[in-house]
Design an enzyme around this catalytic site. Sequence first.
Site, mmCIF file in Angstrom:
data_model
loop_
_atom_site.group_PDB
_atom_site.id
_atom_site.type_symbol
_atom_site.label_atom_id
_atom_site.label_comp_id
_atom_site.label_asym_id
_atom_site.label_seq_id
_atom_site.Cartn_x
_atom_site.Cartn_y
_atom_site.Cartn_z
ATOM 1 N N VAL A 26 5.785 4.821 -11.035
ATOM 2 C CA VAL A 26 4.646 5.692 -11.354
ATOM 3 C C VAL A 26 3.821 5.128 -12.510
ATOM 4 C CG1 VAL A 26 4.080 7.944 -12.396
ATOM 5 C CG2 VAL A 26 5.549 7.831 -10.396
ATOM 6 N N LEU B 1 1.825 10.329 -5.954
ATOM 7 C CA LEU B 1 1.727 9.070 -5.192
ATOM 8 C C LEU B 1 2.982 8.850 -4.354
ATOM 9 C CD1 LEU B 1 3.742 6.737 -6.498
ATOM 10 C CD2 LEU B 1 1.966 6.591 -8.203
ATOM 11 N N ARG B 2 2.798 8.069 -3.283
ATOM 12 C CA ARG B 2 3.935 7.687 -2.438
ATOM 13 C C ARG B 2 4.172 6.193 -2.606
ATOM 14 N NH1 ARG B 2 0.812 9.236 2.792
ATOM 15 N NH2 ARG B 2 -0.713 8.264 1.422
ATOM 16 N N CYS C 112 12.737 10.661 -5.064
ATOM 17 C CA CYS C 112 12.095 11.946 -5.388
ATOM 18 C C CYS C 112 12.657 13.139 -4.616
ATOM 19 C CB CYS C 112 10.591 11.836 -5.168
ATOM 20 S SG CYS C 112 9.812 10.745 -6.367
ATOM 21 N N LYS D 178 12.341 3.631 2.676
ATOM 22 C CA LYS D 178 11.221 3.718 3.615
ATOM 23 C C LYS D 178 10.494 2.371 3.598
ATOM 24 C CE LYS D 178 7.627 5.701 0.703
ATOM 25 N NZ LYS D 178 6.616 6.725 0.605
HETATM 26 P P1 NAD Z 1 11.285 4.382 -12.777
HETATM 27 O O1 NAD Z 1 12.734 4.499 -13.009
HETATM 28 O O2 NAD Z 1 10.774 3.390 -11.780
HETATM 29 O O3 NAD Z 1 10.547 4.050 -14.163
HETATM 30 C C1 NAD Z 1 10.824 4.696 -15.350
HETATM 31 C C2 NAD Z 1 10.558 3.714 -16.498
HETATM 32 O O4 NAD Z 1 10.647 4.417 -17.735
HETATM 33 C C3 NAD Z 1 11.589 2.582 -16.584
HETATM 34 O O5 NAD Z 1 10.920 1.339 -16.567
HETATM 35 C C4 NAD Z 1 12.298 2.820 -17.923
HETATM 36 O O6 NAD Z 1 12.700 1.622 -18.571
HETATM 37 C C5 NAD Z 1 11.214 3.537 -18.702
HETATM 38 N N1 NAD Z 1 11.693 4.318 -19.841
HETATM 39 C C6 NAD Z 1 12.773 5.131 -19.921
HETATM 40 N N2 NAD Z 1 12.850 5.690 -21.132
HETATM 41 C C7 NAD Z 1 11.781 5.230 -21.862
HETATM 42 C C8 NAD Z 1 11.316 5.453 -23.169
HETATM 43 N N3 NAD Z 1 11.935 6.275 -24.018
HETATM 44 N N4 NAD Z 1 10.191 4.802 -23.581
HETATM 45 C C9 NAD Z 1 9.551 3.966 -22.742
HETATM 46 N N5 NAD Z 1 9.941 3.714 -21.482
HETATM 47 C C10 NAD Z 1 11.060 4.339 -21.039
HETATM 48 O O7 NAD Z 1 10.780 5.852 -12.408
HETATM 49 P P2 NAD Z 1 9.618 6.272 -11.389
HETATM 50 O O8 NAD Z 1 10.080 6.132 -9.988
HETATM 51 O O9 NAD Z 1 8.340 5.615 -11.812
HETATM 52 O O10 NAD Z 1 9.531 7.839 -11.695
HETATM 53 C C11 NAD Z 1 9.037 8.320 -12.913
HETATM 54 C C12 NAD Z 1 8.796 9.809 -12.782
HETATM 55 O O11 NAD Z 1 7.756 10.064 -11.824
HETATM 56 C C13 NAD Z 1 10.004 10.609 -12.286
HETATM 57 O O12 NAD Z 1 10.021 11.854 -12.903
HETATM 58 C C14 NAD Z 1 9.731 10.774 -10.801
HETATM 59 O O13 NAD Z 1 10.347 11.901 -10.250
HETATM 60 C C15 NAD Z 1 8.216 10.924 -10.803
HETATM 61 N N6 NAD Z 1 7.572 10.511 -9.558
HETATM 62 C C16 NAD Z 1 7.998 9.377 -8.920
HETATM 63 C C17 NAD Z 1 7.365 8.979 -7.745
HETATM 64 C C18 NAD Z 1 7.837 7.746 -7.026
HETATM 65 O O14 NAD Z 1 7.438 7.573 -5.867
HETATM 66 N N7 NAD Z 1 8.648 6.891 -7.617
HETATM 67 C C19 NAD Z 1 6.297 9.738 -7.229
HETATM 68 C C20 NAD Z 1 5.884 10.867 -7.918
HETATM 69 C C21 NAD Z 1 6.525 11.252 -9.087
#
Ligand code: NAD
Length: 444
Positions: free
Chosen positions: A12, A154-155, A261, A327
């Site tokens: 994200v 986003l997806r 998610c 997926k």
């Molecule tokens: P991710 O695990 O890919 O990325 C999270 C990042 O945050 C990692 O790089 C990690 O190192 C970093 N991080 C953790 N603690 C930190 C801190 N204190 N300071 C700075 N960086 C830090 O996660 P994601 O898939 O991008 O998901 C993030 C959020 O968005 C989640 O809540 C998820 O549910 C939501 N979300 C994800 C998607 C998806 O498709 N992946 C879609 C919509 C919403």
Amino acid sequence: MKQICVVGVGYVGLVTAAVFADLGNRVIGLDINEEKIAGLNKGIMPIYEPGLEEIVSHNVKAGRLSFVTSYPQALNGTEFVFIGVGTPSGVDGEADLRYVAGAAQSIAENMTAPLIIINKSTVPVGTGDWVADIIRHHQAKPIQFSVVSCPEFLREGSAISDCLQPHRTILGSMDHEAAEKVAQLHLSLRAPIMITDLRTAEMIKYASNAFLATKISFINEIANVCEALGADVKEVAVGMGYDKRIGPQFLDAGLGYGGSCFPKDVKALAYMAAEKGRHPQLLRAVMEINDDRRPMAVNRLKEMLGNDETNTRLDGCTIGLLGLSFKPNTDDMRDAPSIDIARMLLADGAHVRAYDPVAMNIARPLLPEVEMFLDPYAMAEGCDALMVLTEWNEFKQLDLARLKVLMKQTIIFDGRNIYDPAQMAAAGFHYRGLGRGYNGANLL
Ligand code: NAD
């Protein structure tokens, strides 16, 4: 041009940072993962996402996008901070908020000027207020700030276009002026912008994901009934989808939802409801139907291999998995059905092989006993059966005549219904999809 900091450059955060830079803002992506930031500074993407490398490198070259690990550096001169850190499932399905807490504390300790803190992570209702408390508690001296919820929809696989052309932007805050400023940031995306309160915005995200997961479990239940009654769920879904009140999306029967998610968000919503004394009946049914899909796929395969219930072992069988990511168009292996399915096959004594166009490097440590191949035909050679686990486009065009010659037994279980049963039968395969109504049900 605004200065923006994005905390957490995962699926994200990195896409958000790249898209806001592309819209002309100066964006600093911040992550505590030094390896990730070092890679990004060398132009190496930490994830596979179509179009990401191009948009990142374009904006880095234009001087609008940079990546750091230092909070003071990232917050210097910044007006808007997006939080995009992970919120995985914790004990009993409750969202684990340790990364959000860590990010909020670091922002508080390092902010030197007023900030608008925008939460993009999917967080339980009430988290925005809790983040505000953390910030107040950890500030060295009081500096004005506001918290705005801006859930991300986003997806993976189409994240860039989803971010550039969102269906809507939801903003929630108790500070309307701050929400309006965040709305201004999103204006050029030309999507409807809804401003509401913090808790309602947080809830909109969970309700949306739970609804989509419900559609998936619904069609999977219909698939089970189709099989029993001799109907074809693919055609049923097309027929249903013409109704504008239903729509064709998320009506693909298959192995159920996976990824980072839906599983965690449905669990977290059910947890929140139960915590407050509500009985989340529908959400529990959605999860139960989803949980059945993976063992069901393995049992179907065993039936195809001629193993009845008294002989449930797969000793000596070689099974090839087409696809590993949860997926297509992503390398994300979080809660991918392939993980459970491969482990069940291995536990039953099968040799398991796999091919995936992009996810094998991430899958290897998760599935060390699975032999990975760089080519689907090399993988298929000598296999007793293939299982389609991810609907990558390239699997739709496989050379069936070649596969037939290479495989030991011509068995294909299609967990994503990508093939036409009649064509597969004509090509000489013992083929089964899901809910396709031809599995020997006793029809009246
Ligand atoms: P991710 O695990 O890919 O990325 C999270 C990042 O945050 C990692 O790089 C990690 O190192 C970093 N991080 C953790 N603690 C930190 C801190 N204190 N300071 C700075 N960086 C830090 O996660 P994601 O898939 O991008 O998901 C993030 C959020 O968005 C989640 O809540 C998820 O549910 C939501 N979300 C994800 C998607 C998806 O498709 N992946 C879609 C919509 C919403």
